[in-house]
Design an enzyme around this catalytic site. Structure first.
Site, PDB file in Angstrom:
ATOM      1  N   ASP A  16       4.949 -20.345 -18.867  1.00  0.00           N
ATOM      2  CA  ASP A  16       5.813 -19.909 -18.270  1.00  0.00           C
ATOM      3  C   ASP A  16       7.321 -20.721 -18.508  1.00  0.00           C
ATOM      4  O   ASP A  16       7.011 -21.597 -18.723  1.00  0.00           O
ATOM      5  CB  ASP A  16       5.681 -19.066 -17.293  1.00  0.00           C
ATOM      6  CG  ASP A  16       4.362 -18.642 -16.776  1.00  0.00           C
ATOM      7  OD1 ASP A  16       3.704 -17.738 -17.455  1.00  0.00           O
ATOM      8  OD2 ASP A  16       3.494 -18.706 -15.759  1.00  0.00           O
ATOM      9  N   ASP A  18       3.923 -11.671 -20.090  1.00  0.00           N
ATOM     10  CA  ASP A  18       4.037 -10.939 -18.924  1.00  0.00           C
ATOM     11  C   ASP A  18       5.333  -9.961 -18.442  1.00  0.00           C
ATOM     12  O   ASP A  18       4.720  -8.624 -18.077  1.00  0.00           O
ATOM     13  CB  ASP A  18       4.307 -12.145 -17.944  1.00  0.00           C
ATOM     14  CG  ASP A  18       3.290 -12.939 -17.243  1.00  0.00           C
ATOM     15  OD1 ASP A  18       2.673 -12.980 -17.312  1.00  0.00           O
ATOM     16  OD2 ASP A  18       4.219 -13.782 -17.187  1.00  0.00           O
TER      17      ASP A  18
END
Length: 191
Positions: free
Chosen positions: A130, A164
């Site tokens: 991430d 995401d």
């Protein structure tokens, strides 16, 4: 492709928790997620393996839903939404399945791709990369606010990735354009 390119770039350029401030409200911050959204984990020795296998089953289901919807000439909104969800899920599954064997650990060093000594984990035990952080408000709350006043507070603290974003956009399309995505069938009534 954008998701994997950005993850590989971050993984091979940044050390874990390294951060670059693009704007005061946008940062590139390298973190690795061992579990689910917001770092939640399934406890136990086989928790990560169970999560990865569940993701693989889910991607097969989403892939079938996309294929079936295309076969039935579903609305473009539905097809785009499912395709975004599928692509995002696939991007995160690639990390979970392969990154443990493809990269070395990123703690206190920049990871190398295909290290001679082997990766930081095993197949099905990779960590999801991430890097997108949007701390829109990062300050101390005014002291007049009950309970939380005078304490540090960050609004929108989660760090996420392009996959995401794709999943969230797909789900958002289904919620906002629900009637277009799932139109009611009208019956022809003969007069």
């Amino acid at each position: 492709m954008i998701d994997q390119i950005s993850k590989i770039y971050i993984k091979t350029t940044f050390q874990l928790h390294e951060e670059v401030e693009v704007f005061s409200w946008f940062r590139i911050l390298f973190v690795e997620n061992e579990g689910m959204a917001w770092g939640a984990k399934i406890p136990g020795t086989y928790g990560k393996l169970f999560l990865t296998l569940f993701r693989l089953v889910a991607i097969v289901g989403i892939g079938y839903w996309l294929w079936d919807s295309a076969r039935k000439n579903a609305s473009n909104v539905l097809l785009v939404a499912i395709a975004l969800i599928f692509a995002g899920a696939m991007g995160n599954i690639i990390d979970s399945v392969f990154y443990g064997i493809l990269f070395e650990d990123s703690v206190r060093n920049v990871a190398t791709f295909l290290p001679e000594e082997g990766g930081y984990g095993t197949l099905f035990h990779g960590k999801v990369v991430d890097m997108l952080s949007f701390p829109l408000y990062d300050s101390v709350l005014p002291s007049w606010i009950p309970i939380w006043g005078g304490k540090p507070f960050t609004f929108f603290d989660p760090v996420f990735n392009v996959a995401d974003v794709a999943i969230s956009t797909g789900v958002g399309l289904l919620l906002v354009f629900n009637k277009k995505a799932f139109p009611k069938k009208t019956e022809n009534v003969a007069a």
